[in-house]
Design a protein around this motif. Structure first.
Motif, mmCIF file in Angstrom:
data_model
loop_
_atom_site.group_PDB
_atom_site.id
_atom_site.type_symbol
_atom_site.label_atom_id
_atom_site.label_comp_id
_atom_site.label_asym_id
_atom_site.label_seq_id
_atom_site.Cartn_x
_atom_site.Cartn_y
_atom_site.Cartn_z
ATOM 1 N N ALA A 1 6.816 21.245 -46.170
ATOM 2 C CA ALA A 1 7.064 22.477 -46.913
ATOM 3 C C ALA A 1 5.829 23.373 -46.969
ATOM 4 O O ALA A 1 5.943 24.598 -47.094
ATOM 5 N N ALA A 2 4.650 22.770 -46.871
ATOM 6 C CA ALA A 2 3.424 23.566 -46.906
ATOM 7 C C ALA A 2 3.374 24.564 -45.760
ATOM 8 O O ALA A 2 2.925 25.705 -45.917
ATOM 9 N N TYR A 3 3.855 24.152 -44.589
ATOM 10 C CA TYR A 3 3.878 25.056 -43.443
ATOM 11 C C TYR A 3 4.914 26.145 -43.641
ATOM 12 O O TYR A 3 4.684 27.318 -43.315
ATOM 13 N N LEU A 4 6.081 25.755 -44.142
ATOM 14 C CA LEU A 4 7.138 26.742 -44.340
ATOM 15 C C LEU A 4 6.747 27.759 -45.389
ATOM 16 O O LEU A 4 6.993 28.959 -45.230
ATOM 17 N N GLU A 5 6.121 27.303 -46.475
ATOM 18 C CA GLU A 5 5.673 28.214 -47.519
ATOM 19 C C GLU A 5 4.613 29.173 -46.999
ATOM 20 O O GLU A 5 4.471 30.292 -47.486
ATOM 21 N N ALA A 6 3.869 28.713 -45.999
ATOM 22 C CA ALA A 6 2.819 29.557 -45.429
ATOM 23 C C ALA A 6 3.364 30.575 -44.433
ATOM 24 O O ALA A 6 2.617 31.385 -43.894
ATOM 25 N N GLY A 7 4.696 30.530 -44.188
ATOM 26 C CA GLY A 7 5.315 31.531 -43.318
ATOM 27 C C GLY A 7 5.119 31.284 -41.841
ATOM 28 O O GLY A 7 4.933 32.236 -41.066
ATOM 29 N N VAL A 8 5.176 30.021 -41.396
ATOM 30 C CA VAL A 8 5.050 29.732 -39.962
ATOM 31 C C VAL A 8 6.204 30.391 -39.208
ATOM 32 O O VAL A 8 7.367 30.187 -39.549
ATOM 33 N N PRO A 9 5.938 31.217 -38.188
ATOM 34 C CA PRO A 9 7.002 31.916 -37.458
ATOM 35 C C PRO A 9 7.819 30.990 -36.567
ATOM 36 O O PRO A 9 7.366 29.905 -36.189
ATOM 37 N N ALA A 10 9.029 31.445 -36.217
ATOM 38 C CA ALA A 10 9.943 30.633 -35.413
ATOM 39 C C ALA A 10 9.322 30.198 -34.092
ATOM 40 O O ALA A 10 9.555 29.085 -33.614
ATOM 41 N N ALA A 11 8.522 31.078 -33.480
ATOM 42 C CA ALA A 11 7.925 30.760 -32.178
ATOM 43 C C ALA A 11 6.944 29.602 -32.254
ATOM 44 O O ALA A 11 6.573 29.038 -31.221
ATOM 45 N N LYS A 12 6.539 29.240 -33.466
ATOM 46 C CA LYS A 12 5.623 28.111 -33.636
ATOM 47 C C LYS A 12 6.364 26.807 -33.899
ATOM 48 O O LYS A 12 5.742 25.754 -34.024
ATOM 49 N N LEU A 13 7.700 26.878 -33.994
ATOM 50 C CA LEU A 13 8.488 25.701 -34.312
ATOM 51 C C LEU A 13 9.145 25.127 -33.065
ATOM 52 O O LEU A 13 9.642 25.867 -32.223
ATOM 53 N N ALA A 14 9.157 23.814 -32.945
ATOM 54 C CA ALA A 14 9.797 23.140 -31.818
ATOM 55 C C ALA A 14 10.904 22.234 -32.356
ATOM 56 O O ALA A 14 10.716 21.543 -33.357
ATOM 57 N N MET A 15 12.048 22.248 -31.699
ATOM 58 C CA MET A 15 13.161 21.407 -32.123
ATOM 59 C C MET A 15 12.970 19.982 -31.614
ATOM 60 O O MET A 15 12.642 19.765 -30.448
ATOM 61 N N GLY A 16 13.183 19.004 -32.496
ATOM 62 C CA GLY A 16 13.027 17.606 -32.120
ATOM 63 C C GLY A 16 14.271 17.068 -31.427
ATOM 64 O O GLY A 16 15.394 17.298 -31.869
ATOM 65 N N ILE A 17 14.066 16.364 -30.319
ATOM 66 C CA ILE A 17 15.160 15.800 -29.528
ATOM 67 C C ILE A 17 14.937 14.293 -29.384
ATOM 68 O O ILE A 17 13.850 13.854 -28.986
ATOM 69 N N PRO A 18 15.942 13.462 -29.684
ATOM 70 C CA PRO A 18 15.772 12.013 -29.552
ATOM 71 C C PRO A 18 16.062 11.524 -28.135
ATOM 72 O O PRO A 18 17.103 11.853 -27.569
ATOM 73 N N PHE A 19 15.158 10.760 -27.580
ATOM 74 C CA PHE A 19 15.406 10.080 -26.304
ATOM 75 C C PHE A 19 15.798 8.627 -26.604
ATOM 76 O O PHE A 19 15.340 7.688 -25.973
ATOM 77 N N TYR A 20 16.667 8.467 -27.592
ATOM 78 C CA TYR A 20 17.144 7.147 -28.000
ATOM 79 C C TYR A 20 18.493 7.306 -28.679
ATOM 80 O O TYR A 20 18.923 8.425 -29.000
ATOM 81 N N GLY A 21 19.187 6.196 -28.877
ATOM 82 C CA GLY A 21 20.448 6.204 -29.592
ATOM 83 C C GLY A 21 20.405 5.228 -30.752
ATOM 84 O O GLY A 21 19.738 4.199 -30.685
#
Length: 317
Positions: free
Chosen positions: A150-170
């Protein structure tokens, strides 16, 4: 910015500074960087322990399909911010033979703490100078020194700095009733650790899920509402006779939708856990990394995301 938040971010900055001081250990000789091959970041975790039972080493990394390698993990001293290795043998001393265009390491290098994964990653960088090698600090039981996300989100991190997590497992369960092919039924986490492609109770490497899906008796399905794939078939634990095996995982089809969402929402790219979980041939149509590289190759375009995918990033979701 509140004083508490500033303190948290300041602490992160100090840790990041230590990481930046350490990173030159992985640097390659200076070379002109080629033009970016990908429009988004493709960040793959390489796990320190993959060099043991998994038999996956830095020479196996398909570096031309990545923009970043995240090395997992280094620990951090909460009091000083100093980073340290949790396995000095794997990091600095293990000697790797020549492989995939990389030279053999020597025992002299090992004695000088210049071999192991870190030495090998320097070799990978020499062949792929545009590849960025990052040190992942913390993780699992080592993350207590860090503040909440939440500290990053509260600091206003822009969308371009965010990466979506993808699982290589089941994630998997056994003794699941066959009703609706196991979806929304109960079961027991399994199979137990030690089954081929299974390093943790109830977790399969993605390549193992692909192998199971091609095996007689196992069938892949997709939930029509969430568009999440799942697999159902016989239990793998011989002593469990009731129900069957249910595995939920990421497939090329479900990943394609997420990659489209990343493009449409202007996110920075993807990160995934972890490299040894994918099928070994990135040219295989089943390879998740291969699909990421194709989707984010410079000049590529993607279609719009399906309506259900917008819920992933909708406010309040």
């Amino acid at each position: 910015m509140t004083g508490r938040l500033a303190t948290r971010l300041g602490r992160l900055a100090r840790i990041a500074l230590v990481a930046l001081i350490t990173l030159p250990l992985l640097a390659a000789p200076a070379r002109p960087a080629p033009a970016a091959a990908y429009s988004k970041r493709i960040i793959g975790y390489f796990v320190q322990w993959a060099v043991y039972a998994r038999g996956y080493e830095p020479a196996d990394i398909p570096a031309d399909k990545l923009t970043h390698v995240n090395y997992a993990f280094l620990a951090v001293n909460a009091a000083t911010g100093q980073l340290y290795s949790i396995d000095t043998y794997a990091d600095f001393q293990k000697v790797f033979p020549a492989k995939n265009g990389l030279p053999a390491q020597t025992w002299d290098q090992s004695a000088a703490n210049a071999a192991g994964n870190f030495g090998r990653l320097r070799d990978v960088k020499a062949l792929h100078p545009d590849l960025k090698v990052l040190l992942s600090v913390g993780g699992w039981t080592l993350s207590s020194p860090f503040p909440a996300v939440a500290a990053y989100l509260e600091a206003g991190v822009p969308a371009a700095k965010l990466a979506m997590g993808i699982p290589f497992y089941g994630r998997s369960w056994e003794t699941v009733p066959a009703t609706d092919h196991g979806i929304f039924q109960s079961g027991l986490a399994g199979p137990s650790q030690g089954t081929d492609g299974n390093w943790e109770n109830g977790v399969f490497d993605y390549w193992k899920v692909v192998e199971l899906a091609a095996t007689s008796g196992y069938t892949a399905y997709t939930d029509p509402l969430s568009q999440v794939p799942f697999l159902y078939g016989p239990n793998l634990s011989s002593w469990r006779t009731a129900g069957g095996l249910f595995v939920t995982y990421e497939s090329p089809a479900s990943l394609a939708g997420k990659l489209a969402l990343i493009q449409d929402r202007g996110l920075g790219g993807v990160m995934f856990w972890e490299l040894s979980g994918d099928v070994r041939d990135v040219a295989d149509s089943a390879s998740l990394l291969g699909l990421m590289a194709k989707a984010f190759a410079s000049g590529s375009t993607s279609g719009g995301a399906r309506p259900w995918q917008w819920l992933l990033l909708a406010p309040g979701s």
